[in-house]
Enzyme design. Structure first.
Site, short mmCIF file in Angstrom:
data_model
loop_
_atom_site.label_atom_id
_atom_site.label_comp_id
_atom_site.label_asym_id
_atom_site.label_seq_id
_atom_site.Cartn_x
_atom_site.Cartn_y
_atom_site.Cartn_z
CB CYS A 2 44.41 43.18 51.00
SG CYS A 2 43.05 43.43 52.15
NE ARG A 27 45.26 42.09 44.94
CZ ARG A 27 44.76 41.05 44.28
NH1 ARG A 27 44.91 40.97 42.99
NH2 ARG A 27 44.12 40.10 44.92
CD1 TRP A 76 38.46 47.94 49.22
CD2 TRP A 76 37.59 46.20 50.33
NE1 TRP A 76 37.10 47.99 49.08
CE2 TRP A 76 36.54 46.94 49.75
CE3 TRP A 76 37.28 45.07 51.09
CZ2 TRP A 76 35.20 46.58 49.90
CZ3 TRP A 76 35.95 44.71 51.23
CH2 TRP A 76 34.93 45.47 50.64
CG ASN A 102 44.00 39.23 49.80
OD1 ASN A 102 42.93 39.74 50.15
ND2 ASN A 102 44.25 38.86 48.55
N GLY A 103 42.33 38.16 52.65
CA GLY A 103 41.28 37.14 52.79
C GLY A 103 40.49 37.41 54.05
CD GLU A 484 29.85 47.44 32.36
OE1 GLU A 484 29.23 46.80 33.23
OE2 GLU A 484 31.05 47.74 32.46
CE LYS A 488 32.75 50.40 34.34
NZ LYS A 488 32.51 49.02 34.25
CD GLU A 491 32.68 50.43 38.54
OE1 GLU A 491 32.64 50.00 37.39
OE2 GLU A 491 33.09 49.74 39.49
CG HIS A 507 5.12 48.05 34.33
ND1 HIS A 507 3.79 47.71 34.24
CD2 HIS A 507 5.64 47.82 33.11
CE1 HIS A 507 3.52 47.27 33.03
NE2 HIS A 507 4.63 47.33 32.31
CE LYS A 607 40.38 45.40 37.40
NZ LYS A 607 39.41 46.11 36.54
#
Ligand code: M6R
Length: 612
Positions: A2, A27, A76, A102-103, A484, A488, A491, A507, A607
Site C-alpha cells: 500500500c 503501490r 492493495w 502498510n504491512g 521475462e 511481461k 501480467e 518432454h 509495484k
C-alpha cells in the site's frame, strides 16, 4: 504494497494528500482514503473502494475536507476484500484516532479477540483496524500518545509503516515503521511522511529514511525521531537528486511505455560511472580479491523479473567465473535451509529494495555467515541499507507495475559485476574482457537504434493480440529472456503464457501445441541457434504460428521458417538479452493496449510486494 502519506503544515492537507496518493497509486489501487483534522471540524475521514479518482471526486479534489494535518492511503488488499469499510484510514471506536497502515499485523486476530472481550466493536475485516483500536485502548490507559504508540508497537507482530493522527494532538503527525518503507520529508510549508519519495518530491528533496523500530513525531516546524526505547535519534538527511519530471508521464500515454523508451539512458547512467580507463570500477564494493578467491559458491536470490535477471546472470557468471552460481526464488530460498556459509556470496536483486521475501532471504543468508551484495534501484530502501555491499541501478523512479528499465539496468549491472569478479579471479582473457566491456558501452546506442524503428512489433501485436495462450521458447540465455517476456505479457495483458527451455518441449508441453497456437521463438543465442531452430521446426510441424526474435546475423535463416520475425542488433552473445528483451516488452505493451487493459496498474498486482 500500500502507499501511505501524511502531512502537517501551513497548507490545506487534503489536496496535498490526494496528489501524493496519485503519484503512489502504483503501490496499490483497490481503494483509497484520507483523514484530515481541523480545529473547527475535528477529524474528517473519507474513504472508498476503487481508484483514487473516485476518492478525488467524492471529496471535490479534497476541497470538502478542512485542515492542515492529515494522512492518506492507497490500498492493495490483504485482509478483507476491497470495499469502503476496509479502506484506510481506520478510526478507533471512540473517534479519537485515525491511522493508515502498510504491512501485515500477524497477531491481529489474537489482539482483536482480546479487545472484543473488553467490549470494543470492530467495523472492518482488516488487521489495520486492530492497531487503531489497540492504540485508542492504550491511549486511554496512559493519556500520552507517544507512550501509547510504544505500548502498541511492543504488542504487535509483523510489518508496518504507520501514520497516525489523534484528535487530542491537533498539530502532530505520528509515524512508526518496521519492515515497511517510510520516509520523512522536510518541506518549507510543513513536513511529510510517505512510503515513497515520488509522493513528496514535488514539495521537498530533503528526506530522512526511517529505520526499523523508529517512531517520529512531526509538526509543521519540527521532526523528532525516537528509537524503540523512546530515546531521541539524530538522523542523517539525504537529498533526492532526481527531477520531479522523472516520476511523471511527460506526454507518454503510459509510464510503462515511457520507461521502455528511457532504457538507453538508464543503461548509460548505470554503466558510465563504473568504467574508468577501460576497466570496471565498483567503488561501492568493499570485497577484496582475497575474499573473492575464497568464495566457493555464489547465490543469486530474487523474485519476479529480478529473479529472471538472476537466471541470465547464472549463465553468464558461470561462464566468466568458472564458479558454481545458483539462482533461487527468494520465497523458496528463505525456507529451504540453504547451504550457505561464510564462503558464500549471496547477491540479492530488487528494484524496490523492499520485497519482503528478498529481504528475508538476505537476512537468512547473513545469519548463516554469508556476505551479501544487493542490486537495488531505490536509494535508501531496506535491502540497500541492510546488505553488506550495495550497488544501485540508477534507473530513476520506475512507476509502471511491470518493470522494464529496472530489469534492463539490473541486467547490465550484473554483467559489469561478472566482469569485475572474473577480473579479480583471473578467469577472463584480456581480449574477451575488452570485447565485452566495449559492447556493454555500445548497448545504449544499439538499443536506441532498435527503439527508433519498432513499428513491426506494434504490427505483430495487432495481429496476435487475441490469442488466449502464448508460449515462449528458447535455449540458454534465450530461455532466461523468455521467462521475462512471458511474465511481461501475462501480467499486463492477462493472456495465459508459459516460457519453456526449447529442449524441454518434447518432454510434455508440446502436447499443448495445436494448429494456430502462438509460439514466440527466441533465437538470439548464437551458440545454440541451430538447435533452437530445430525446435521451431517441431512446433511449426504441429501447426504453431511462430513469431521469432533474432539478431541481424540470423535474420535470413529465421525468416525462412518463422511466420513473423523481429530483428535486434547483434552484440556480444552474453549481452544479447539486453537487446532481445526490448521487443518482448513492447510486444506485451501493444498486446495489452489492443486488449484495453490497464497497463500501468494491472489487476491484482502492486509495484512492491512487502507481504509474504
Ligand atoms: O522490487 P523487486 O525487484 O524486488 O520486485 C520483484 C518482483 O515483484 C517484480 O519484479 C515483479 O515481478 C514485476 N511486477 C515484474 O514486472
Amino acid at each position: 504494497m500500500c502507499g501511505i502519506i501524511g502531512f502537517v503544515g501551513r497548507e490545506e492537507a487534503a489536496p496535498i494528500l490526494l496528489d501524493g496518493l496519485e503519484r503512489m497509486e502504483y503501490r496499490g489501487y483497490d481503494s483509497a482514503g484520507i483523514a484530515v483534522r481541523s480545529e473547527t471540524k475535528g477529524l474528517q475521514v473519507k474513504k472508498c473502494k476503487g481508484r483514487l479518482r473516485v476518492l478525488s471526486d467524492l471529496t471535490h479534489g479534497g476541497a470538502d475536507l478542512e485542515g492542515t494535518l492529515g494522512i492518506g492511503h492507497t490500498r492493495w488488499a490483504t485482509h478483507g476484500e476491497p470495499n469502503d469499510i476496509n479502506a484506510h484510514p481506520h478510526v478507533s471506536e471512540n473517534g479519537q484516532i485515525a491511522l493508515v497502515h502498510n504491512g501485515i499485523i500477524e497477531n491481529y486476530l489474537e489482539i482483536k479477540e482480546h479487545l472484543m472481550k473488553l467490549g470494543v466493536t470492530f467495523t472492518s475485516d482488516t488487521d489495520s483496524e486492530v492497531v487503531a483500536q489497540l492504540l485508542a485502548f492504550h491511549y486511554n490507559e496512559c493519556h500520552n500518545m507517544l507512550e501509547a504508540v510504544g505500548r502498541v508497537l511492543r504488542r504487535i507482530e509483523g510489518s508496518y509503516a504507520l501514520g497516525i493522527v489523534c484528535s487530542d494532538y491537533p498539530n502532530a503527525l505520528i509515524a512508526a515503521r518496521k519492515d515497511s518503507p517510510l520516509i520523512i520529508g522536510y518541506g518549507e510549508n510543513g513536513n511529510f511522511i510517505a512510503s515513497d519519495v515520488t509522493a513528496i518530491i514535488k514539495h521537498t528533496r530533503d528526506v530522512v529514511y526511517m529505520g526499523d523500530g523508529e517512531i517520529a513525531v512531526l509538526t509543521a516546524d519540527s521532526v523528532d525521531v525516537f528509537d524503540d526505547e523512546m530515546l531521541p535519534l539524530e538522523k542523517q538527511h539525504s537529498t533526492v537528486d532526481w527531477d520531479v519530471s522523472a516520476a511523471e508521464k511527460g506526454g507518454y500515454a503510459h509510464f510503462m511505455f515511457k520507461e521502455i523508451m528511457e532504457q538507453p539512458e538508464a543503461i548509460r547512467k548505470t554503466v558510465s560511472p563504473r568504467i574508468r580507463e577501460g576497466r570496471v570500477v565498483l567503488d561501492d564494493v568493499s570485497m577484496t580479491a582475497e575474499y573473492v578467491r575464497d568464495i566457493s559458491r555464489i547465490f543469486i536470490v530474487a523474485c519476479g523479473s529480478s529473479y529472471h535477471v538472476g537466471m541470465v546472470s547464472k549463465y553468464n557468471w558461470e561462464r566468466l567465473l568458472r564458479r558454481p552460481v545458483q539462482v533461487d526464488l527468494a520465497s523458496e530460498f528463505r525456507y529451504s535451509d540453504p547451504l550457505v556459509d561464510e564462503h558464500s556470496l549471496v547477491v540479492v536483486i530488487s528494484q524496490s529494495g523492499e520485497t519482503l521475501d528478498t529481504m528475508a532471504a538476505m537476512r537468512e543468508a547473513k545469519r548463516r555467515g554469508a556476505r551479501t551484495l544487493a542490486i537495488v534501484n531505490v536509494v535508501g530502501s531496506s535491502i540497500a541499507r541492510e546488505a553488506d555491499d550495495v550497488l544501485y541501478t540508477w534507473a530513476g523512479p520506475e512507476i509502471a507495475v511491470a518493470t522494464t528499465k529496472a530489469y534492463s539496468t539490473q541486467l547490465v549491472l550484473m554483467d559489469l559485476i561478472g566482469l569485475y569478479l572474473a577480473d579479480l579471479l583471473g578467469t577472463v582473457e584480456k581480449s574477451e574482457y575488452d570485447a565485452i566491456l566495449a559492447e556493454i558501452q555500445a548497448l545504449p546506442e544499439k538499443l536506441q537504434r532498435f527503439l527508433d524503428h519498432f513499428e513491426d512489433v506494434q504490427y505483430f501485436a495487432s495481429r496476435y493480440f487475441n490469442h488466449n495462450s502464448i508460449f515462449f521458447i528458447g535455449r540458454n540465455l534465450d530461455y532466461a529472456m523468455g521467462l521475462e517476456g512471458s511474465l511481461k505479457l501475462k501480467e499486463i495483458s492477462y493472456i495465459h503464457s508459459e516460457a519453456y527451455a526449447s529442449g524441454e518441449l518434447k518432454h510434455g508441453t508440446i502436447s499443448l501445441i495445436e494448429p494456430g497456437t502462438l509460439v514466440v521463438a527466441l533465437g538470439t543465442y548464437a551458440a545454440l541457434f541451430d538447435k533452437a531452430m530445430s525446435n521451431v521446426v517441431e512446433v511449426k510441424a504441429r501447426g504453431a504460428e511462430v513469431l521469432a526474435v533474432t539478431t541481424e546475423s540470423f535474420r535470413e535463416k529465421m525468416e525462412k521458417t518463422a511466420d513473423a520475425t523481429i530483428v535486434v542488433p547483434d552484440t556480444h552473445p552474453m549481452l544479447q538479452p539486453s537487446l532481445g528483451v526490448v521487443p518482448l516488452q513492447l510486444f506485451a505493451y501493444y498486446v495489452a493496449l489492443q486488449r484495453g487493459c490497464d497497463i500501468d496498474k494491472p489487476r491484482n498486482l502492486a509495484k512492491s510486494v512487502t507481504v509474504e
